[in-house]
Enzyme design. Structure first.
Site, PDB file in Angstrom:
ATOM      1  N   ARG A 206       0.917  -1.407   0.019  1.00  0.00           N
ATOM      2  CA  ARG A 206      -0.073   0.030   0.084  1.00  0.00           C
ATOM      3  C   ARG A 206       0.881   1.153   0.028  1.00  0.00           C
ATOM      4  O   ARG A 206       1.775   1.182   0.777  1.00  0.00           O
ATOM      5  CB  ARG A 206      -0.991   0.076   1.318  1.00  0.00           C
TER       6      ARG A 206
ATOM      7  N   ARG B 112       2.431   0.718  10.305  1.00  0.00           N
ATOM      8  CA  ARG B 112       1.920   1.257   8.759  1.00  0.00           C
ATOM      9  C   ARG B 112       3.266   1.193   7.783  1.00  0.00           C
ATOM     10  O   ARG B 112       4.037   2.029   7.945  1.00  0.00           O
ATOM     11  CB  ARG B 112       1.456   2.404   9.020  1.00  0.00           C
TER      12      ARG B 112
ATOM     13  N   GLU C 176      -6.187  -1.523  15.190  1.00  0.00           N
ATOM     14  CA  GLU C 176      -6.663  -2.644  14.321  1.00  0.00           C
ATOM     15  C   GLU C 176      -5.832  -3.677  13.900  1.00  0.00           C
ATOM     16  O   GLU C 176      -4.679  -3.445  13.264  1.00  0.00           O
ATOM     17  CB  GLU C 176      -7.167  -1.680  13.094  1.00  0.00           C
TER      18      GLU C 176
ATOM     19  N   SER D  73     -10.019  -6.704   9.733  1.00  0.00           N
ATOM     20  CA  SER D  73     -11.237  -5.979   9.586  1.00  0.00           C
ATOM     21  C   SER D  73     -11.900  -7.077   8.624  1.00  0.00           C
ATOM     22  O   SER D  73     -11.495  -7.557   7.782  1.00  0.00           O
ATOM     23  CB  SER D  73     -10.823  -4.959   8.663  1.00  0.00           C
TER      24      SER D  73
ATOM     25  N   ARG E  35       1.250  -6.916  11.904  1.00  0.00           N
ATOM     26  CA  ARG E  35       0.749  -6.134  13.412  1.00  0.00           C
ATOM     27  C   ARG E  35       0.544  -7.045  14.410  1.00  0.00           C
ATOM     28  O   ARG E  35       0.742  -6.889  15.815  1.00  0.00           O
ATOM     29  CB  ARG E  35      -0.828  -5.341  13.057  1.00  0.00           C
TER      30      ARG E  35
END
Length: 441
Positions: A276, A291, A363, A366, A406
């Site tokens: 990303r 991130r 998070e 999801s 994560r």
RNA sequence: GGAGAGAUGGCCGAGUGGUCGAAGGCGCACGCCUGGAAAGUGUGUAGGCGGGGAACCGUCUCGAGGGUUCGAAUCCCUCUCUCUCCGCCA
């Protein structure tokens, strides 16, 4: 993608749904395009009907060697010669106009999704008919520390084997190099999650391409609106994108097919790297490996009938929660509000893991149900069992099960020791050669 | 990268300018047969869009997009993908 016929029949409901998602789209503008489209189609169809009828007569006349009659008919058809190609061009143009408009519209939230603008309006979720009391026994408690817990990148093992400096020299910011036992621990996490979902949750393991075409990205909804979030690489005359999530290849596994009802549900899982560009995230989460431009993730995708998709959503959430339960990581589940959901989702649960070093929840998974939104974009249908019925669009779901990078952070922060070592959760020890602690002396 | 072959319905597979949305087979659905089943047998069975209350009618679609023609699965052009052989390569 919406069905224009549904919007035609339910314009008020459509407008309400768009408003709750913060979209400025309204039914009237779409129906205006649709009206023009239908007018063009009716006129074109009439002309085509006339041409086809006359052409058939020409064929018959020629078969009967009646050249004079054939010539007369041909001159009659000639009057349509300009109109039909022009009408076809008009139709193509207006169909594209409508499709482009529909392709940019976000999905509609389910009725039980809380209304809200941003993440501050998300609501904690405790399972179907659940309460904090009923959910608590399944969720590992927060760990207690006799010292101030550190953030993952400050912990002893990470200071040694989590190297951001060399990663920056190789690739720039938002990359990391893991070494030694940390590299092994991340590999162990991925293996553990894949084994769990394939052996206990009935998912089929898949090794998909991580470079995909624009069509696949359109199918799951990353295109046309979120091009800036993606990495592309030139390929021939065109380009390929690095997948931002394995949702893209896994969901597109059923694109342009008509499945049998008996084949459903289909459940796919994959461990892949994800890429990303984080274009809109400058300055956010710049420290540590929270991130990154590249990270590993175990993805879950289910393809179901419309009747089963809601149940499958709860099931998938439970599959993802199991990962954290087995690892002994404390977490909570949030139902995303209308304003915080992703483009293609009708309802989304986020699993947020407790990070003691940050003193917050972050998070880690999801889980979304998309209804037929992606199926329409992909042309993915199934034929209902029993009496002859037309094909219906499948429902698609996707969820992380979970983000591996994560999860590594969570293990480090939650299992850290005062001396900078980190205990290995029991569930991971078989994947670590029986090792009970890393970074110790 | 070079040479060649191919892409047709849920699947397999015929079809080289008109009556072809498309033979045949498989699969599937319904019926017959049977105590019940299998086998056998009969009938049916593509999708999108538009019009219509519906029955139904029209139109488009034979990998995709353009073109020739009164008319294209069939002829021409471009592209994509698959297969075979050669070269290169982890």
């Amino acid at each position: 993608m919406f069905d224009i016929k549904w919007i035609r029949d339910n314009p008020a409901a459509f407008d309400k749904a768009m408003e709750s998602r913060g979209s400025s789209q309204r039914a009237a503008a779409l129906l205006d395009i649709d009206d023009r489209r239908r007018t063009i189609i009716v006129r074109l169809n009439e002309a085509q009907e006339k041409r086809n009828a006359l052409s058939k007569q020409i064929g018959q006349a020629k078969a009967q060697k009646d050249e004079a009659k054939a010539q007369a008919l041909m001159s009659e058809v000639a009057t349509l010669k300009d109109f039909i190609p022009a009408g076809e061009a008009d139709e193509r143009a207006v169909e594209k106009e409508l499709r482009d408009a529909l392709a940019a519209i976000p999905n509609m939230a389910l009725d039980d999704v809380p209304f809200g603008e941003d993440e501050s309006d998300n609501v904690e979720y405790f399972g179907p008919n659940g309460t904090p009391e009923t959910a608590a026994p399944r969720r590992p408690p927060r760990p207690a520390f006799g010292f101030a817990p550190k953030e993952h990148f400050e912990i002893g093992v990470a200071e040694k084997d989590m190297d951001f400096e060399i990663a920056a020299k190789l690739s720039g910011s938002r990359f990391v190099v893991l070494k030694g036992q940390l590299a092994r621990l991340e590999r162990a996490l991925g293996q553990f999650m894949l084994d769990l979902h394939t052996q206990e949750h009935g998912y089929l393991e898949v090794r998909p391409p991580v470079l995909v075409r624009d069509d696949a990205l359109f199918g799951t909804g990353q295109l046309p609106k979120f091009e800036d979030d993606l990495f592309f690489t030139p390929h021939g005359e065109g380009r390929l994108a690095l997948i931002p999530t394995a949702e893209v290849p896994l969901t597109n596994l059923v694109r342009e097919t008509i499945l049998t009802e008996e084949a459903l549900p289909l459940r796919f899982t994959a461990l892949t790297s994800c890429f990303r560009s984080e274009a809109g995230s400058a300055g956010r989460d710049t420290r540590g490996m929270l991130r990154q431009h590249q990270f590993d993730k175990v993805e879950l995708v289910s393809i179901t009938t419309p009747e089963e998709s809601i149940n499958e959503h709860e099931r998938m959430l439970a599959c993802a929660e199991t990962v954290l339960q087995r690892l002994g990581l404390h977490y909570r589940v949030m139902t995303l509000c209308t304003g915080d959901m992703g483009f293609g989702a009708r309802k989304t649960y986020d699993i947020e893991v407790w990070l003691p070093g940050q003193d917050t929840y972050r998070e880690i998974s999801s889980v979304s149900v998309c209804g037929d939104f992606q199926a329409r974009r992909m042309e993915a249908r199934y034929r209902p069992a029993g009496e002859k019925q037309p094909p219906r669009y499948v429902h698609t779901l996707n969820g992380s099960g979970t983000a591996v990078g994560r999860c590594l952070i969570a293990v480090l922060e939650n299992y850290q020791q005062e001396d900078g070592s980190v205990l290995v959760p029991e569930a991971l020890q078989p994947y670590m050669g029986g090792l009970g602690v890393i970074g110790g002396r």
